[in-house]
Design an enzyme around this catalytic site. Sequence first.
Site, PDB file in Angstrom:
ATOM      1  N   TYR A 102      -3.634  -7.888 -16.415  1.00  0.00           N
ATOM      2  CA  TYR A 102      -2.855  -8.909 -17.152  1.00  0.00           C
ATOM      3  C   TYR A 102      -3.174  -8.813 -18.632  1.00  0.00           C
ATOM      4  CZ  TYR A 102      -1.126 -13.500 -18.638  1.00  0.00           C
ATOM      5  OH  TYR A 102      -0.471 -14.519 -19.297  1.00  0.00           O
TER       6      TYR A 102
ATOM      7  N   SER B 119      -0.184 -13.923 -24.776  1.00  0.00           N
ATOM      8  CA  SER B 119      -1.238 -14.818 -24.294  1.00  0.00           C
ATOM      9  C   SER B 119      -2.491 -14.590 -25.143  1.00  0.00           C
ATOM     10  CB  SER B 119      -1.556 -14.473 -22.833  1.00  0.00           C
ATOM     11  OG  SER B 119      -2.746 -15.094 -22.410  1.00  0.00           O
TER      12      SER B 119
HETATM   13  N1  LIG Z   1       0.743 -20.752 -18.044  1.00  0.00           N
HETATM   14  C1  LIG Z   1      -0.214 -20.258 -18.830  1.00  0.00           C
HETATM   15  O1  LIG Z   1      -1.371 -20.723 -18.827  1.00  0.00           O
HETATM   16  C2  LIG Z   1       0.119 -19.150 -19.808  1.00  0.00           C
HETATM   17  C3  LIG Z   1      -0.771 -18.903 -20.871  1.00  0.00           C
HETATM   18  C4  LIG Z   1      -0.479 -17.886 -21.769  1.00  0.00           C
HETATM   19  C5  LIG Z   1       0.666 -17.123 -21.603  1.00  0.00           C
HETATM   20  N2  LIG Z   1       1.511 -17.368 -20.562  1.00  0.00           N
HETATM   21  C6  LIG Z   1       2.703 -16.533 -20.424  1.00  0.00           C
HETATM   22  O2  LIG Z   1       3.847 -17.330 -20.538  1.00  0.00           O
HETATM   23  C7  LIG Z   1       4.921 -16.766 -19.793  1.00  0.00           C
HETATM   24  C8  LIG Z   1       5.527 -17.811 -18.888  1.00  0.00           C
HETATM   25  O3  LIG Z   1       4.504 -18.306 -18.037  1.00  0.00           O
HETATM   26  P1  LIG Z   1       4.660 -19.644 -17.174  1.00  0.00           P
HETATM   27  O4  LIG Z   1       3.336 -20.293 -17.205  1.00  0.00           O
HETATM   28  O5  LIG Z   1       5.866 -20.399 -17.562  1.00  0.00           O
HETATM   29  O6  LIG Z   1       4.852 -18.961 -15.720  1.00  0.00           O
HETATM   30  P2  LIG Z   1       5.652 -19.455 -14.424  1.00  0.00           P
HETATM   31  O7  LIG Z   1       5.749 -20.918 -14.393  1.00  0.00           O
HETATM   32  O8  LIG Z   1       5.020 -18.726 -13.279  1.00  0.00           O
HETATM   33  O9  LIG Z   1       7.117 -18.849 -14.680  1.00  0.00           O
HETATM   34  C9  LIG Z   1       7.317 -17.469 -14.728  1.00  0.00           C
HETATM   35  C10 LIG Z   1       8.801 -17.196 -14.857  1.00  0.00           C
HETATM   36  O10 LIG Z   1       9.014 -15.773 -14.865  1.00  0.00           O
HETATM   37  C11 LIG Z   1      10.015 -15.448 -13.901  1.00  0.00           C
HETATM   38  N3  LIG Z   1       9.773 -14.114 -13.376  1.00  0.00           N
HETATM   39  C12 LIG Z   1       8.630 -13.643 -12.815  1.00  0.00           C
HETATM   40  N4  LIG Z   1       8.814 -12.385 -12.410  1.00  0.00           N
HETATM   41  C13 LIG Z   1      10.093 -12.041 -12.717  1.00  0.00           C
HETATM   42  C14 LIG Z   1      10.876 -10.868 -12.522  1.00  0.00           C
HETATM   43  N5  LIG Z   1      10.382  -9.769 -11.914  1.00  0.00           N
HETATM   44  N6  LIG Z   1      12.155 -10.866 -12.963  1.00  0.00           N
HETATM   45  C15 LIG Z   1      12.668 -11.961 -13.561  1.00  0.00           C
HETATM   46  N7  LIG Z   1      11.971 -13.093 -13.770  1.00  0.00           N
HETATM   47  C16 LIG Z   1      10.707 -13.140 -13.344  1.00  0.00           C
HETATM   48  C17 LIG Z   1       9.895 -16.551 -12.859  1.00  0.00           C
HETATM   49  O11 LIG Z   1      11.098 -16.804 -12.158  1.00  0.00           O
HETATM   50  P3  LIG Z   1      11.442 -16.182 -10.711  1.00  0.00           P
HETATM   51  O12 LIG Z   1      10.194 -16.224  -9.890  1.00  0.00           O
HETATM   52  O13 LIG Z   1      12.558 -17.040 -10.207  1.00  0.00           O
HETATM   53  O14 LIG Z   1      11.914 -14.799 -11.000  1.00  0.00           O
HETATM   54  C18 LIG Z   1       9.613 -17.769 -13.729  1.00  0.00           C
HETATM   55  O15 LIG Z   1      10.810 -18.321 -14.218  1.00  0.00           O
HETATM   56  C19 LIG Z   1       4.327 -15.570 -19.055  1.00  0.00           C
HETATM   57  O16 LIG Z   1       4.633 -14.384 -19.757  1.00  0.00           O
HETATM   58  C20 LIG Z   1       2.832 -15.821 -19.087  1.00  0.00           C
HETATM   59  O17 LIG Z   1       2.094 -14.621 -19.056  1.00  0.00           O
HETATM   60  C21 LIG Z   1       1.273 -18.371 -19.650  1.00  0.00           C
END
Ligand SMILES: NC(=O)c1ccc[n+]([C@@H]2O[C@H](COP(=O)([O-])OP(=O)(O)OC[C@H]3O[C@@H](n4cnc5c(N)ncnc54)[C@H](OP(=O)(O)O)[C@@H]3O)[C@@H](O)[C@H]2O)c1
Length: 245
Positions: free
Chosen positions: A165, A152
Amino acid sequence: MSGRIQSTMTEELKGQLAVVTGAARGIGAAISKRLASMGATIILVARDKSRLQKVQQEIAAAGGTAHTAELDLLDESSIVSLARTVETQHHRCDILINNAGIGYAGKSLIEMPSADWDTLMGTNLRGPYLMVRALAPLMIRARSGHIVNISSLAGHNPLPNGAAYAASKWGLNGLTYSLAEELRPHNIRVSVIAPGSVNTGFSHSNKDPNKKLQPEDVANVVAMLVTQAPQSFVSEVLMRPTQKP
Ligand SMILES: NC(=O)c1ccc[n+]([C@@H]2O[C@H](COP(=O)([O-])OP(=O)(O)OC[C@H]3O[C@@H](n4cnc5c(N)ncnc54)[C@H](OP(=O)(O)O)[C@@H]3O)[C@@H](O)[C@H]2O)c1
């Protein structure tokens, strides 16, 4: 191509196996669909079985192939048995995308319960370490592979009320750059992507969702990284939306 999933199937990754964590929704689902559209077989990893099955069905409907692996990244033994299944059933792992991540936004560090710190670090930093430890041996054996970690911009900047985070993502960057050097002699490429705000359910900020990056924007970068000509690799990609959301 902006924003949307590539609908046509190609064969760029035909015969390859990709493991994607956090594939149940958001960025991980978009990456999985994109890699499947390029011909890779995807192992979709997350905890929510029904959401995983939904993504699997969407990939199948578009002509791709995916399997689900219901797994909690906090549980080391599940990760070890996933790797055993990948080895016995697929005999290879070409691509590992460490995408799953959580955040506890809006809490100052001193208010944060230590159990939340442990869960966050366990998911965002220890999770990728355990996945690499379980699956990189298959890549080392094949003398080929690509690991992409989703970090991120918070891994480069201060994030008040999100210190844990930010620390997990600064840590993931350090892990990525160091691991890249460890695995280079084995012909394995390790990269990290650092997106700004992405339009998923991850954060409930009042930023304009239409101005945020879309999950498919991150998937496009993954597609670029894993199809880079073999003599080079990109260490890191920083991504920002064109219009400030
Ligand atoms: N969205 C943003 O603005 C943003 C910006 C920069 C970076 N990121 C990064 O991008 C990545 C994906 O983010 P996103 O926005 O797609 O988030 P999201 O929509 O909340 O999805 C997160 C995913 O991680 C899985 N997960 C969470 N905890 C887990 C665990 N203990 N074991 C296995 N799976 C787990 C969740 O599935 P389950 O709950 O079914 O396990 C879900 O599929 C993250 O690393 C986040 O830090 C996001």
